[in-house]
Design a protein around this motif. Structure first.
Motif, mmCIF file in Angstrom:
data_model
loop_
_atom_site.group_PDB
_atom_site.id
_atom_site.type_symbol
_atom_site.label_atom_id
_atom_site.label_comp_id
_atom_site.label_asym_id
_atom_site.label_seq_id
_atom_site.Cartn_x
_atom_site.Cartn_y
_atom_site.Cartn_z
ATOM 1 N N SER A 246 0.816 -1.211 -0.058
ATOM 2 C CA SER A 246 0.060 -0.030 0.018
ATOM 3 C C SER A 246 0.925 1.299 0.000
ATOM 4 O O SER A 246 2.032 1.184 0.252
ATOM 5 N N HIS A 247 0.343 2.417 -0.433
ATOM 6 C CA HIS A 247 0.816 3.587 -0.221
ATOM 7 C C HIS A 247 1.801 4.030 1.208
ATOM 8 O O HIS A 247 2.736 4.320 1.216
ATOM 9 N N ARG A 279 4.741 -1.284 -6.411
ATOM 10 C CA ARG A 279 3.376 -0.839 -6.671
ATOM 11 C C ARG A 279 2.948 -0.209 -8.270
ATOM 12 O O ARG A 279 2.050 -0.271 -8.597
#
Length: 319
Positions: A246-247, A279
């Motif tokens: 995830s970010h 990502r």
């Protein structure tokens, strides 16, 4: 005068917020057509598949990390791009990419100074004022066109000069940075690292390795997808990164940018590059595996094996 009111407004903002310490504000002037925010987000990412979300600028300002968070606000005049805190927007690469085919106004400063305001069109600086906003040192290829802006920048001290610069940006951007804007959700684009030196639009990867990019353009869609999945799995396994990334998890890995030989960077930096590549690779898979910008951070993460991996890519079947 409207200018005086704007200057007083920004001087008051400096007392209420940290804007006077470090920020950047750019505006891509509209050509009359609707703005494509996704295309602009991709440009800000150096061609990589962008990560975009909605958040209040005040919350974005609390995330001061090596990752850049660009806040986009569209007006009738163009697209405003604001950075609060971390600043890299007035690099030559940023100006080149964002001024391609349009006129770009941009101002920025940071905690050590670096004051500048420029107007750029197709990478040509038409007007600019640099350190300390000294108008006697104005530069550019078409200064005569910008007497109004010069008159607006006749400050008495550096703080007022910053307020003057924001008044100029307000005039060209068609919006006012205020407390209400800080608390209204805006489009945010996450950029993991600045556009590499020497990279040209629309693809940082293609400009730095044109042979490989040209080959990948002709690789079959199925082969690109299989390769991207293999690359993602390789990076996750090598660096023990749980999927998906995830970010916020990537921010936990964020390191200061490294500009020296990749083999001399820290293991933590290599792991961060692997997370970036994962990502970007996953986002590319979600859009048909057409974007291969993940290869740039992957090359940093897999530097010892890059030559062999590159040879494998060149062996992928083409259409």
């Amino acid at each position: 005068m409207r200018q005086d009111a704007a200057v007083l407004h920004y001087l008051d903002m400096f007392r209420r917020t940290p804007l006077a310490e470090s920020m950047a504000w750019s505006v891509m002037l509209s050509d009359g057509g609707p703005a494509d925010l996704q295309t602009i987000a991709t440009t800000l990412s150096g061609g990589a598949p962008p990560e975009v979300y909605e958040e209040r600028p005040r919350m974005v300002a609390d995330r001061i990390t090596p990752v850049n968070h660009f806040i986009l606000t569209e007006t009738e005049l163009g697209v405003n791009i604001v950075e609060l805190g971390t600043v890299h927007t007035n690099t030559a690469e940023f100006r080149r990419w964002l001024s391609y085919g349009c006129r770009l106004w941009s101002t920025s400063w940071h905690t050590l100074g670096g004051e500048t305001i420029v107007c750029v069109e197709d990478d040509e600086v038409l007007f600019g004022i640099g350190e300390y906003f000294d108008i006697d040192e104005a530069f550019g290829s078409d200064l005569a066109e910008f007497q109004r802006e010069l008159d607006m920048m006749r400050q008495t001290d550096i703080t007022e000069g910053k307020a003057d610069a924001l008044a100029v940006m307000e005039m060209h951007g068609g919006m006012r940075l205020g407390l209400d804007w800080l608390d209204t959700p805006q489009t945010v684009v996450v950029v993991d690292h600045p556009i590499p030196a020497g990279a040209t639009p629309p693809s940082a990867f293609a400009s730095l390795d044109p042979e490989l990019a040209e080959h990948l353009r002709n690789v079959t869609p199925d082969a690109r997808q299989v390769f991207l999945r293999r690359l993602i799995d390789m990076l996750a396994s090598r660096y023990e990164i749980d999927m998906p990334v995830s970010h916020d998890e990537s921010l936990d890995l964020a390191q200061e940018h490294w500009f020296g030989p990749v083999e001399k960077a820290s293991p933590e930096w290599h792991r961060w590059q692997a997370a970036i590549a994962i990502r970007q690779g996953v986002r590319s898979l979600d859009t048909g595996s057409r974007n291969m910008e993940a290869l740039l951070p992957a090359r940093n993460a897999l530097f010892r094996e890059w030559d062999a991996l590159r040879a494998d890519i060149l062996a992928l079947p083409t259409t």
